[in-house]
Scaffold this motif. Sequence first.
Motif, mmCIF file in Angstrom:
data_model
loop_
_atom_site.group_PDB
_atom_site.id
_atom_site.type_symbol
_atom_site.label_atom_id
_atom_site.label_comp_id
_atom_site.label_asym_id
_atom_site.label_seq_id
_atom_site.Cartn_x
_atom_site.Cartn_y
_atom_site.Cartn_z
ATOM 1 N N TYR A 89 0.852 -1.187 0.000
ATOM 2 C CA TYR A 89 0.000 0.000 0.000
ATOM 3 C C TYR A 89 0.882 1.229 0.000
ATOM 4 C CZ TYR A 89 -2.853 -3.735 1.754
ATOM 5 O OH TYR A 89 -3.466 -4.943 1.918
ATOM 6 N N THR A 90 0.401 2.275 -0.652
ATOM 7 C CA THR A 90 1.146 3.536 -0.714
ATOM 8 C C THR A 90 0.277 4.646 -0.192
ATOM 9 O OG1 THR A 90 1.840 2.730 -2.834
ATOM 10 C CG2 THR A 90 2.665 4.829 -2.194
ATOM 11 N N VAL A 91 0.822 5.466 0.669
ATOM 12 C CA VAL A 91 0.088 6.609 1.198
ATOM 13 C C VAL A 91 0.974 7.821 1.003
ATOM 14 C CG1 VAL A 91 -0.799 7.674 3.264
ATOM 15 C CG2 VAL A 91 -1.240 5.304 2.837
ATOM 16 N N ALA A 92 0.406 8.888 0.457
ATOM 17 C CA ALA A 92 1.186 10.099 0.208
ATOM 18 C C ALA A 92 0.777 11.163 1.203
ATOM 19 C CB ALA A 92 0.959 10.594 -1.214
ATOM 20 N N LEU A 93 1.756 11.771 1.829
ATOM 21 C CA LEU A 93 1.503 12.788 2.838
ATOM 22 C C LEU A 93 1.734 14.161 2.246
ATOM 23 C CD1 LEU A 93 1.686 10.450 4.878
ATOM 24 C CD2 LEU A 93 3.049 11.901 6.286
ATOM 25 N N GLY A 94 0.898 15.110 2.608
ATOM 26 C CA GLY A 94 1.129 16.470 2.191
ATOM 27 C C GLY A 94 0.385 16.793 0.907
ATOM 28 N N SER A 95 0.479 18.051 0.512
ATOM 29 C CA SER A 95 -0.236 18.463 -0.693
ATOM 30 C C SER A 95 0.627 18.417 -1.932
ATOM 31 C CB SER A 95 -0.807 19.869 -0.505
ATOM 32 O OG SER A 95 0.180 20.711 0.002
ATOM 33 N N CYS A 96 1.944 18.192 -1.780
ATOM 34 C CA CYS A 96 2.781 18.177 -2.974
ATOM 35 C C CYS A 96 2.556 16.985 -3.885
ATOM 36 C CB CYS A 96 4.256 18.245 -2.570
ATOM 37 S SG CYS A 96 4.709 19.853 -1.960
ATOM 38 N N PRO A 97 2.324 15.769 -3.380
ATOM 39 C CA PRO A 97 2.050 14.688 -4.329
ATOM 40 C C PRO A 97 0.699 14.802 -4.990
ATOM 41 C CG PRO A 97 2.830 13.808 -2.264
ATOM 42 C CD PRO A 97 2.502 15.231 -2.034
ATOM 43 N N ILE A 98 -0.207 15.603 -4.459
ATOM 44 C CA ILE A 98 -1.544 15.687 -5.048
ATOM 45 C C ILE A 98 -1.505 16.564 -6.294
ATOM 46 C CG2 ILE A 98 -3.915 16.284 -4.631
ATOM 47 C CD1 ILE A 98 -3.440 15.985 -1.721
ATOM 48 N N GLY A 100 1.270 19.198 -6.709
ATOM 49 C CA GLY A 100 2.456 20.025 -6.764
ATOM 50 C C GLY A 100 2.634 20.902 -5.541
ATOM 51 N N GLY A 101 1.563 21.218 -4.845
ATOM 52 C CA GLY A 101 1.646 21.924 -3.574
ATOM 53 C C GLY A 101 2.347 23.266 -3.694
ATOM 54 N N MET A 102 3.276 23.483 -2.754
ATOM 55 C CA MET A 102 3.996 24.736 -2.710
ATOM 56 C C MET A 102 4.962 24.859 -3.876
ATOM 57 S SD MET A 102 5.799 26.133 0.658
ATOM 58 C CE MET A 102 7.216 25.074 0.666
ATOM 59 N N TYR A 103 5.369 23.736 -4.457
ATOM 60 C CA TYR A 103 6.369 23.741 -5.514
ATOM 61 C C TYR A 103 5.713 23.488 -6.854
ATOM 62 C CZ TYR A 103 9.338 23.241 -1.468
ATOM 63 O OH TYR A 103 9.946 23.421 -0.269
ATOM 64 N N GLY A 125 -2.385 18.238 4.075
ATOM 65 C CA GLY A 125 -1.734 18.997 5.127
ATOM 66 C C GLY A 125 -0.403 19.462 4.602
ATOM 67 N N CYS A 126 0.290 20.304 5.358
ATOM 68 C CA CYS A 126 1.598 20.722 4.889
ATOM 69 C C CYS A 126 2.475 21.035 6.083
ATOM 70 C CB CYS A 126 1.455 21.938 3.969
ATOM 71 S SG CYS A 126 2.947 22.358 3.078
ATOM 72 N N MET A 127 2.894 20.104 6.786
ATOM 73 C CA MET A 127 2.771 18.666 6.847
ATOM 74 C C MET A 127 1.654 18.229 7.785
ATOM 75 S SD MET A 127 4.541 16.554 5.285
ATOM 76 C CE MET A 127 4.734 17.246 3.709
ATOM 77 N N PRO A 128 1.059 17.072 7.546
ATOM 78 C CA PRO A 128 0.020 16.605 8.480
ATOM 79 C C PRO A 128 0.619 16.244 9.824
ATOM 80 C CG PRO A 128 0.432 14.978 6.794
ATOM 81 C CD PRO A 128 1.182 16.186 6.402
ATOM 82 N N ARG A 129 -0.080 16.544 10.879
ATOM 83 C CA ARG A 129 0.385 16.247 12.225
ATOM 84 C C ARG A 129 0.257 14.751 12.497
ATOM 85 N NH1 ARG A 129 1.107 19.894 16.214
ATOM 86 N NH2 ARG A 129 0.364 18.383 17.723
ATOM 87 N N PRO A 130 0.903 14.230 13.535
ATOM 88 C CA PRO A 130 0.767 12.796 13.825
ATOM 89 C C PRO A 130 -0.675 12.349 14.032
ATOM 90 C CG PRO A 130 2.624 13.661 15.000
ATOM 91 C CD PRO A 130 1.982 14.820 14.331
ATOM 92 N N GLU A 131 -1.521 13.208 14.610
ATOM 93 C CA GLU A 131 -2.921 12.794 14.738
ATOM 94 C C GLU A 131 -3.547 12.561 13.370
ATOM 95 O OE1 GLU A 131 -1.753 15.606 16.134
ATOM 96 O OE2 GLU A 131 -2.366 15.749 18.219
ATOM 97 N N ALA A 132 -3.208 13.422 12.406
ATOM 98 C CA ALA A 132 -3.761 13.252 11.058
ATOM 99 C C ALA A 132 -3.217 11.983 10.414
ATOM 100 C CB ALA A 132 -3.428 14.463 10.193
#
Lengths: 185, 184, 311
Positions: A89-98, A100-103, A125-132
Motif C-alpha cells: 500500500y502507498t500513502v502520500a503525505l502532504g499536498s505536494c504529491p496531489i 504540486g503543492g507549494m512547488y 496537510g503541509c505537513m500533516p500532524r501525527p494525529e492526522a
Amino acid sequence: MDRNKISKWLKNPGKMAHKYSFHVVYFCTGCGIIEIPPSITARWDAERFGIIPVATPRQANLFLITGYVSTKTLKAIIRTYEQMPDPKYTVALGSCPINGGMYYDSYNTITSLDKYIPVDGYIAGCMPRPEAIFIGVTHLWKLIDMDKADGYKRYREDYVHYRANQEQLFGELEWPPLFIKEIVK
Amino acid sequence: MASIIHKGNSKMTDLKQMLLSGFDDININIPEDNRMVVSTKKESVLSILIYLKKFGYNHFALVSCNDWIDDNEFELIYIVSAYQKNDEQYQDIEKSSIIVKTRISREKAKFITIIDIFENAEPYEREIHEMFGINFEGHPRLTPLMLERNYKIPPFRKDFDTNKYVENTFGKIPSIKERKEGNK
Amino acid sequence: MQISEFILSPLLALIIGIFFLGLARKIMARIHWRYGPPITQPVIDIIRMFSQKAISHGSIFNFGLIFSLTGSIVVILFLPIGKMCPLSSGGLLVILYLMLLAPLGIALSSGEAANPNSSIGVSRKFLLALGYEVPFLLILLAVMAHYHTISLIEIVRIQANTGWSFGSLPLVLSGIAYFLILPAILGMRPFEISGAAQEISSGPKVEFGGKFLAFSTIQHALHEFIGISLFVNLFLGGWDLFGILEPISNTIWGIILGIIIFLIKMVIIFIIELFINAVFPRFRIEQAMKYLWKWPTLLSFIGLLIVVLFN
C-alpha cells in the motif's frame, strides 16, 4: 479497532493481518519526514497500531511518501516500490504529491505522483500532524476491509501505461520493465 | 602581515585605506561595524582576494551569483571572513566579514576559478555553473551537482520561464485513466 | 508417550518463543513510557508475512533457511523442558555442535542473496559466535567436570537432590560467566550486532521477504528459547523448586507443574535480559570480541580451575 474479533480473523486472516501489521519502509525524503519520528516515539505511539519502520523494502508493506518528490527521488521511489512484495500500500503525505503543492512551478518537482506509481490514499496537510497520520491509517483500514486499496493490482494490470509515463518523463530508464509479459510492442 | 590587525573598528578603516591606495577602480563602503562591501572590476578580484587572505581573512564563506538581466550582466559575490587568529579565537565582537562583488558579461559568461586561493570554493562554483551557466576556467570538475537532467536555459536565469517548463514537461504527461481511455 | 513428546516439545518451544517476542516488544514499550503493541503482535506479523509473495534468489537461498530452522528444532529435541526430553543420548556435546547449524544456514542464505549488507552481517554474526564460544565451552566443561556426566537430564536430577548449581560453591563463577555472555547468545543489546537495523539494514535479513522472513522470525524465537532454557537447566535447577515436587513427581500433575515452574524461571531471566536490552546501546564487533574474551573467559577459566582442584 476490530483487532479482537475472532470471527473476522477466521474468515480472512490474511486481510486482518495486513491491517494490523504495517511495516513502513523508512524512506526518508521530503519535508514530511520531520513528522515521522514523533509519530513512532513515545508521545504519539504508532507501535500500538502495529506500525513499525523497517530498514529494507523487502520486509515492508506500506510506503509512506512524505512531501514533495523531485525527479531524482522519483527514480529511487520507483525502484523501491518495485522491490516491495505484493500486497503493498502507498500513502502520500502532504499536498505536494496531489497537485504540486507549494512547488507547483518548480523546474525539478513533479506535480502528480499518481501518474508514476499507484497511490492508495492521500493525507492532506503541509505537513500533516501525527494525529492526522493516525486518522489516515484508520481510513486505510476501512479501504482494506472494502477491498478498495488495490494499488498493487492496478500497477500489475496497467503496467504498460505506468511505464510509458515514466519513460516520457525520464527518457531511457536503466532498469528493464518489471512485468514483461504484459508489454506488447 | 597578521600583526597589523588592530582590534575594534579602526581595523576596518585601516584596511579601507590600504585597499584604496593599493588598487584603482575600486569602491568600498562600510555599512555597519565589522562588515565591508568592496565592488571592483573583474580583473582585480583575484589580487584582492589574495591580499585579503594574507591580511588574515582566510575563511572563505561562499560565492554566489545574481542575474541582472536588465543590465545584461551577472554579478559574482564572494564572502570572506576572519574569525581565527593564530590559534586564538576572535571574540564575537571582533568577527568581521568582507563581501567582494564584480560584474561579468551575460553573453560570454565565463570567469576564472579561485580554487588555487581558497580550495573549498569547488562545490560552490560547480553549483553556479549548473544553475546559471557560468563557465569557470581551471575548475577540475564542472559536472552536475544536484540536477538530474539537462535544461536548454540554465534554470536560475531570469529568462527561464518556470510555468511554461512545468506545463510542457510535467503537465503534458497524461494520467493513467486518460491513457487507458485513449487506447480504447 | 514418546511420539507425543516429539511433537509437544517443539510446539511448546515455538509457542513460548513467539510469546517471548511479543513480551519483549510490550515491556520495551512500557519502559519507554508508551503503550506498545499487544502481546500477540508477532502472531499477526507472521500471518501477514506468510500472505506476502516474496521472491527467491535461488535454491540455496531457500535451502539455507530451512536448514537453520531444522537445526534449531533438532536442538530443542535434546533440551529438557521441565521433565520432557525426547532425545537424551549425547547430551551437552551434541547440543554444543548442533547450536552452530543455525548461523550456518543463515550464512548460506545470505551468501546467495548477493547483498553487501548481508555479507557484512553474516561475517559479524560468525565473529560474535567465535567470541562467545570460548567462554561457553569453558563453562560447559566446568559443569560437566563437576557432575561427572554429559547428560542434561542427569544434571537436572542431581540438582533436584542437592540444590541449584548457581548456589553451589564451585560453580558460582561459571554461572556468573554464563550470565555475562547470555546477551551475546540471544542477540540482544549490547550484542545486537548482526541484526542491526540502522547500521547494516538488518544484516542477513535484508533480502528476506514474505515467507522467508516468517521462517527467519520463527528461527530467531527458537534460538532465544534455546539460550535461556540451557541457562535454566544448567544453573537454576530446571523443573525443580527446592524439592516441593517430590511427592507428586511421577504423576501427570507433576509433569505439568514442572513445566510451569520451568517457564516461570525462563520468564524471569528473560525480563532481566530485557532490562539490560533497554538501557545499553550496541557494541561494535571489535569491542564485543575484546569484552567476550576478557572477563567472561577469565571468570569461566577460574571456575574450571576451582572445579578441577575441588575434586
